[in-house]
Design a protein around this motif. Sequence first.
Motif, mmCIF file in Angstrom:
data_model
loop_
_atom_site.group_PDB
_atom_site.id
_atom_site.type_symbol
_atom_site.label_atom_id
_atom_site.label_comp_id
_atom_site.label_asym_id
_atom_site.label_seq_id
_atom_site.Cartn_x
_atom_site.Cartn_y
_atom_site.Cartn_z
ATOM 1 N N ALA A 36 0.835 -1.207 0.000
ATOM 2 C CA ALA A 36 0.000 0.000 0.000
ATOM 3 C C ALA A 36 0.869 1.257 0.000
ATOM 4 O O ALA A 36 0.568 2.234 -0.706
ATOM 5 N N VAL A 37 1.957 1.253 0.770
ATOM 6 C CA VAL A 37 2.864 2.400 0.797
ATOM 7 C C VAL A 37 3.545 2.562 -0.560
ATOM 8 O O VAL A 37 3.706 3.682 -1.061
ATOM 9 N N ASP A 38 3.952 1.447 -1.174
ATOM 10 C CA ASP A 38 4.558 1.511 -2.508
ATOM 11 C C ASP A 38 3.623 2.204 -3.493
ATOM 12 O O ASP A 38 4.041 3.035 -4.309
ATOM 13 N N ALA A 39 2.343 1.857 -3.430
ATOM 14 C CA ALA A 39 1.365 2.449 -4.338
ATOM 15 C C ALA A 39 1.213 3.954 -4.087
ATOM 16 O O ALA A 39 1.098 4.743 -5.029
ATOM 17 N N LEU A 40 1.224 4.344 -2.824
ATOM 18 C CA LEU A 40 1.158 5.770 -2.506
ATOM 19 C C LEU A 40 2.370 6.509 -3.051
ATOM 20 O O LEU A 40 2.253 7.618 -3.587
ATOM 21 N N ALA A 41 3.549 5.905 -2.920
ATOM 22 C CA ALA A 41 4.776 6.547 -3.393
ATOM 23 C C ALA A 41 4.789 6.675 -4.912
ATOM 24 O O ALA A 41 5.394 7.608 -5.461
ATOM 25 N N ARG A 42 4.127 5.751 -5.593
ATOM 26 C CA ARG A 42 4.039 5.839 -7.053
ATOM 27 C C ARG A 42 3.050 6.920 -7.510
ATOM 28 O O ARG A 42 3.100 7.366 -8.654
ATOM 29 N N GLU A 43 2.158 7.289 -6.604
ATOM 30 C CA GLU A 43 1.168 8.320 -6.942
ATOM 31 C C GLU A 43 1.594 9.702 -6.468
ATOM 32 O O GLU A 43 1.337 10.695 -7.153
ATOM 33 N N TRP A 44 2.215 9.782 -5.291
ATOM 34 C CA TRP A 44 2.610 11.070 -4.738
ATOM 35 C C TRP A 44 4.106 11.088 -4.435
ATOM 36 O O TRP A 44 4.612 10.280 -3.643
ATOM 37 N N ALA A 45 4.781 12.039 -5.057
ATOM 38 C CA ALA A 45 6.239 12.090 -5.001
ATOM 39 C C ALA A 45 6.781 12.380 -3.614
ATOM 40 O O ALA A 45 7.963 12.110 -3.339
ATOM 41 N N CYS A 46 5.952 12.905 -2.718
ATOM 42 C CA CYS A 46 6.436 13.267 -1.382
ATOM 43 C C CYS A 46 6.657 12.057 -0.487
ATOM 44 O O CYS A 46 7.281 12.168 0.571
ATOM 45 N N VAL A 47 6.154 10.875 -0.879
ATOM 46 C CA VAL A 47 6.220 9.680 -0.029
ATOM 47 C C VAL A 47 7.484 8.877 -0.337
ATOM 48 O O VAL A 47 7.786 8.587 -1.510
#
Length: 212
Positions: free
Chosen positions: A159-170
Amino acid sequence: MTFRQLLAPVLLASLLGGSGVFPSQSAGAVAEEVSPPAAIHEQLRPLANLLARGEGNYNSVNRGWAGDTPQGVKGLTGSSFAGFSVDRVLEMQSGWLYAVGRYQFIPSTLRFAVNSSSVMWSDNFTPEVQDRLMAALILYKRPIIISYLQGNHDNVGAAVDALAREWACVEYRSGRGYYDGYGGNRASISRHEVVLMLQNIKDSWQPGGELP
């Protein structure tokens, strides 16, 4: 009524382990009201606030490079995004803006979010609309995130990987973001912090919330 008739309910209750006072005899009983679940974009608000710390505010913009327009849309146009329709914002992106709003929607992402949600192109690009569009991305573009929050799997790392692929700040891996080095992007929110946030939201998730 005979003594035996009076005693019968008490004897029956004692056999069943009760007190002899049945629910119909209770004074002042009130049916408990059940509140409807919060809308999905409202349940995602803690995550949205965390992302905004690294992405921007509701009037943030860039023209192709992170941080290149610190005055935001209001400094460029004299109006906040709430004064523009969603389709007008997309027109701006086809000319002189790139990423827009609190979640830095790029043109293709904004189109996807609108087409996947109940937001209309004629709606103004208000804070609530932006929040709903962010929720649409999590629901329909990165479904592994919402699937985790709903308890369908326990792979919080995915889930965190997916967030990082969507938002560059993660943060994606080893202190770096997935888009570090592209367009001036650099991750500013740690993976650990995002994991804790997702776990907290999952623990309090209310199924059946209104879709964005």
